[in-house]
Write a protein that holds these residues in place. Structure first.
Motif, PDB file in Angstrom:
ATOM      1  N   LEU A 108       0.833  -1.203   0.000  1.00  0.00           N
ATOM      2  CA  LEU A 108       0.000   0.000   0.000  1.00  0.00           C
ATOM      3  C   LEU A 108       0.870   1.255   0.000  1.00  0.00           C
ATOM      4  CD1 LEU A 108      -2.758   1.455   0.295  1.00  0.00           C
ATOM      5  CD2 LEU A 108      -2.499   1.208   2.776  1.00  0.00           C
ATOM      6  N   ALA A 109       1.957   1.247   0.785  1.00  0.00           N
ATOM      7  CA  ALA A 109       2.862   2.398   0.840  1.00  0.00           C
ATOM      8  C   ALA A 109       3.474   2.664  -0.534  1.00  0.00           C
ATOM      9  CB  ALA A 109       3.954   2.152   1.873  1.00  0.00           C
ATOM     10  N   ALA A 110       3.911   1.602  -1.219  1.00  0.00           N
ATOM     11  CA  ALA A 110       4.506   1.761  -2.553  1.00  0.00           C
ATOM     12  C   ALA A 110       3.477   2.268  -3.558  1.00  0.00           C
ATOM     13  CB  ALA A 110       5.099   0.429  -3.014  1.00  0.00           C
ATOM     14  N   LEU A 111       2.257   1.758  -3.486  1.00  0.00           N
ATOM     15  CA  LEU A 111       1.183   2.218  -4.374  1.00  0.00           C
ATOM     16  C   LEU A 111       0.851   3.686  -4.099  1.00  0.00           C
ATOM     17  CD1 LEU A 111      -1.192  -0.888  -4.266  1.00  0.00           C
ATOM     18  CD2 LEU A 111      -0.021  -0.007  -6.292  1.00  0.00           C
ATOM     19  N   GLY A 112       0.806   4.059  -2.816  1.00  0.00           N
ATOM     20  CA  GLY A 112       0.533   5.444  -2.447  1.00  0.00           C
ATOM     21  C   GLY A 112       1.598   6.387  -2.985  1.00  0.00           C
ATOM     22  N   LEU A 113       2.867   5.956  -2.907  1.00  0.00           N
ATOM     23  CA  LEU A 113       3.956   6.777  -3.434  1.00  0.00           C
ATOM     24  C   LEU A 113       3.822   6.950  -4.943  1.00  0.00           C
ATOM     25  CD1 LEU A 113       6.615   8.286  -3.071  1.00  0.00           C
ATOM     26  CD2 LEU A 113       7.810   6.090  -3.251  1.00  0.00           C
ATOM     27  N   PHE A 114       3.433   5.880  -5.632  1.00  0.00           N
ATOM     28  CA  PHE A 114       3.232   5.946  -7.083  1.00  0.00           C
ATOM     29  C   PHE A 114       2.198   7.010  -7.438  1.00  0.00           C
ATOM     30  CE2 PHE A 114       1.081   4.711 -11.002  1.00  0.00           C
ATOM     31  CZ  PHE A 114       2.136   4.445 -11.860  1.00  0.00           C
ATOM     32  N   VAL A 115       1.110   7.051  -6.683  1.00  0.00           N
ATOM     33  CA  VAL A 115       0.055   8.045  -6.920  1.00  0.00           C
ATOM     34  C   VAL A 115       0.579   9.459  -6.633  1.00  0.00           C
ATOM     35  CG1 VAL A 115      -2.197   8.876  -6.119  1.00  0.00           C
ATOM     36  CG2 VAL A 115      -1.828   6.428  -6.485  1.00  0.00           C
ATOM     37  N   MET A 116       1.314   9.614  -5.532  1.00  0.00           N
ATOM     38  CA  MET A 116       1.780  10.941  -5.116  1.00  0.00           C
ATOM     39  C   MET A 116       2.749  11.581  -6.098  1.00  0.00           C
ATOM     40  SD  MET A 116       2.297  10.615  -0.993  1.00  0.00           S
ATOM     41  CE  MET A 116       0.887  10.530   0.119  1.00  0.00           C
ATOM     42  N   VAL A 117       3.553  10.778  -6.795  1.00  0.00           N
ATOM     43  CA  VAL A 117       4.565  11.353  -7.686  1.00  0.00           C
ATOM     44  C   VAL A 117       4.120  11.373  -9.149  1.00  0.00           C
ATOM     45  CG1 VAL A 117       6.493  10.767  -6.183  1.00  0.00           C
ATOM     46  CG2 VAL A 117       5.781   9.149  -7.935  1.00  0.00           C
ATOM     47  N   ASN A 118       2.844  11.130  -9.400  1.00  0.00           N
ATOM     48  CA  ASN A 118       2.329  11.192 -10.765  1.00  0.00           C
ATOM     49  C   ASN A 118       1.237  12.244 -10.883  1.00  0.00           C
ATOM     50  OD1 ASN A 118       3.487   9.145 -12.800  1.00  0.00           O
ATOM     51  ND2 ASN A 118       3.285   7.916 -10.930  1.00  0.00           N
ATOM     52  N   ASP A 119       1.537  13.446 -10.386  1.00  0.00           N
ATOM     53  CA  ASP A 119       0.570  14.542 -10.399  1.00  0.00           C
ATOM     54  C   ASP A 119       0.189  14.967 -11.819  1.00  0.00           C
ATOM     55  OD1 ASP A 119       0.596  15.065  -7.458  1.00  0.00           O
ATOM     56  OD2 ASP A 119       2.694  15.495  -7.850  1.00  0.00           O
ATOM     57  N   VAL A 120       1.157  14.996 -12.724  1.00  0.00           N
ATOM     58  CA  VAL A 120       0.892  15.435 -14.098  1.00  0.00           C
ATOM     59  C   VAL A 120      -0.084  14.483 -14.780  1.00  0.00           C
ATOM     60  CG1 VAL A 120       1.906  15.852 -16.375  1.00  0.00           C
ATOM     61  CG2 VAL A 120       3.115  16.598 -14.306  1.00  0.00           C
ATOM     62  N   TRP A 121       0.168  13.198 -14.631  1.00  0.00           N
ATOM     63  CA  TRP A 121      -0.650  12.177 -15.284  1.00  0.00           C
ATOM     64  C   TRP A 121      -2.023  12.037 -14.624  1.00  0.00           C
ATOM     65  CZ3 TRP A 121      -0.281   6.383 -13.911  1.00  0.00           C
ATOM     66  CH2 TRP A 121      -1.157   5.641 -14.717  1.00  0.00           C
ATOM     67  N   LEU A 122      -2.068  12.030 -13.296  1.00  0.00           N
ATOM     68  CA  LEU A 122      -3.308  11.732 -12.594  1.00  0.00           C
ATOM     69  C   LEU A 122      -4.149  12.970 -12.264  1.00  0.00           C
ATOM     70  CD1 LEU A 122      -1.971   9.029 -10.102  1.00  0.00           C
ATOM     71  CD2 LEU A 122      -3.299   8.632 -12.169  1.00  0.00           C
ATOM     72  N   ALA A 123      -3.511  14.127 -12.104  1.00  0.00           N
ATOM     73  CA  ALA A 123      -4.253  15.308 -11.654  1.00  0.00           C
ATOM     74  C   ALA A 123      -4.036  16.540 -12.533  1.00  0.00           C
ATOM     75  CB  ALA A 123      -3.875  15.639 -10.209  1.00  0.00           C
ATOM     76  N   ASN A 124      -3.388  16.346 -13.693  1.00  0.00           N
ATOM     77  CA  ASN A 124      -3.143  17.457 -14.618  1.00  0.00           C
ATOM     78  C   ASN A 124      -2.406  18.627 -13.965  1.00  0.00           C
ATOM     79  OD1 ASN A 124      -4.408  16.232 -16.881  1.00  0.00           O
ATOM     80  ND2 ASN A 124      -6.416  16.779 -16.030  1.00  0.00           N
ATOM     81  N   GLU A 125      -1.509  18.325 -13.028  1.00  0.00           N
ATOM     82  CA  GLU A 125      -0.705  19.364 -12.402  1.00  0.00           C
ATOM     83  C   GLU A 125       0.466  19.730 -13.307  1.00  0.00           C
ATOM     84  OE1 GLU A 125      -1.383  20.920  -9.643  1.00  0.00           O
ATOM     85  OE2 GLU A 125      -3.066  19.710  -8.939  1.00  0.00           O
ATOM     86  N   SER A 126       1.184  20.782 -12.948  1.00  0.00           N
ATOM     87  CA  SER A 126       2.286  21.253 -13.786  1.00  0.00           C
ATOM     88  C   SER A 126       3.561  20.426 -13.628  1.00  0.00           C
ATOM     89  CB  SER A 126       2.593  22.718 -13.477  1.00  0.00           C
ATOM     90  OG  SER A 126       2.929  22.875 -12.104  1.00  0.00           O
ATOM     91  N   GLN A 127       3.742  19.774 -12.445  1.00  0.00           N
ATOM     92  CA  GLN A 127       4.929  18.952 -12.226  1.00  0.00           C
ATOM     93  C   GLN A 127       4.629  17.816 -11.264  1.00  0.00           C
ATOM     94  OE1 GLN A 127       8.207  20.738 -10.087  1.00  0.00           O
ATOM     95  NE2 GLN A 127       6.866  22.068  -8.885  1.00  0.00           N
ATOM     96  N   ASN A 128       5.468  16.788 -11.345  1.00  0.00           N
ATOM     97  CA  ASN A 128       5.355  15.645 -10.445  1.00  0.00           C
ATOM     98  C   ASN A 128       6.220  15.892  -9.221  1.00  0.00           C
ATOM     99  OD1 ASN A 128       3.705  13.994 -12.193  1.00  0.00           O
ATOM    100  ND2 ASN A 128       5.525  13.626 -13.442  1.00  0.00           N
ATOM    101  N   VAL A 129       5.621  15.939  -8.058  1.00  0.00           N
ATOM    102  CA  VAL A 129       6.376  16.268  -6.855  1.00  0.00           C
ATOM    103  C   VAL A 129       5.703  15.669  -5.623  1.00  0.00           C
ATOM    104  CG1 VAL A 129       5.140  18.451  -6.556  1.00  0.00           C
ATOM    105  CG2 VAL A 129       7.407  18.174  -5.533  1.00  0.00           C
TER     106      VAL A 129
END
Length: 318
Positions: A108-129
């Motif tokens: 779950l921790a690894a999956l959560g990290l995957f979601v957190m660092v894919n802001d551009v792909w998942l949330a249309n943010e300007s950068q992955n952070v």
């Protein structure tokens, strides 16, 4: 010289962690704090302090790829390299509780990290952070994990068997301060040397963090796991590694991202997927195929998978 300072810095961090644990444990014992509490807090934090010191300093100095790569690479190395080598030496028994609760939590921790660092792909943010807000979320999950460990210890009713040095209060303070100084200075030397090494070799900081830095900070866990397995305490070896992986993401990355936001940089989704697969394969090996065991053959497969991953990193860097 970069390699020399890298090794010296790593040694200082490891010894600094040991001094801090010895001093803090002895001081806690003087105030009649139970061994189980000391084991779950001071000792557990001490084993993760090398990763914490290096990742936090990397974040502070703007070398986020080393901070993030250290955690992702350490979690991959912990399962594929450390548990693999340990299982080849001595087949590992895995406790039911570790299989049913702790390995899924590391997944779950690894999956959560995957979601957190894919802001551009998942949330249309300007950068992955990994932002400061993400850091507080990670630390919240860490607090839940600590509560789970305390309740688990209470329900077992077993007192932790710890070797605690008999130190005076002055010695305790000197051990703690000396250990802290070694952690800070050693972490600085290690990170600065890693950055210099990456520059000299023409490699990205991400690759250095995922490989050299990750393996270096995982060496104490390798020694601990091999010794535990040879003493036929293999369930402790597996539990310590899985716990370390949970600590790395929830605690180390949580603190580091509060020190400074951690851009994804050259850490790829392939690296994050391998981190996820490591926990998934361990779960499958110990439950679906191994019946709460990791055999020598499975350990060998783990090592081969790790060598393949390192080969992939080297091929990408050249």
């Amino acid at each position: 010289m970069s390699i020399v300072f890298l090794l010296v810095g790593l040694g200082m961090v490891v010894y600094g962690a040991n001094f801090m644990v010895d001093g803090s444990s002895a001081l806690a014992k003087k105030y009649n704090i139970p061994n189980i509490v000391i084991g779950l807090t001071i000792v557990a934090f001490g084993t993760s302090s090398p990763e914490l010191a290096i990742s936090s300093y990397s974040a502070y100095t703007g070398n986020a790829e080393i901070a993030l790569g250290n955690v992702v690479g350490s979690n991959i190395a912990n399962i594929f390299l450390i548990l693999g080598v340990t299982a080849v030496i001595f087949p590992l028994t895995v406790l039911r509780n570790t299989v049913m609760k702790e390995i899924p939590l590391s997944l779950l921790a690894a999956l959560g990290l995957f979601v957190m660092v894919n802001d551009v792909w998942l949330a249309n943010e300007s950068q992955n952070v990994v932002s400061m807000a993400d850091g507080f979320i990670l630390l919240s999950f860490f607090a839940i994990f600590m509560y789970y460990l305390v309740e688990l210890a209470r329900s077992s009713g077993e007192e932790e068997d710890l070797e605690i040095k008999n130190l005076s209060k002055l010695q305790c303070v000197l051990y703690i301060l000396g250990g802290l100084a070694l952690l800070i200075l050693g972490g600085k030397w290690f990170v600065d040397s890693a950055v210099s090494l990456a520059t000299d070799m023409g490699m990205s900081q991400a690759v250095i963090g995922l490989t050299i830095v990750a393996i270096g900070t995982s060496l104490p866990e390798l020694a601990t796991s091999v010794v535990a397995a040879m003493k036929k305490n293999s369930d402790i070896a597996v539990g310590n590694i899985v716990g370390s992986n949970i600590f790395n993401i929830f605690f180390v990355l949580g603190v580091s991202s509060i020190v400074a936001p951690l851009p994804k940089g050259n850490i790829t989704n392939i690296d994050l997927i391998v981190c996820i697969l490591a926990s998934l394969i361990l779960l499958a090996s110990s439950y679906l195929m191994g019946k709460y065991k990791v055999t020598r053959v499975e350990g060998g497969i783990f090592v081969i998978l790790y060598l393949a991953y390192i080969g992939y990193q080297v091929s990408q860097a050249t």
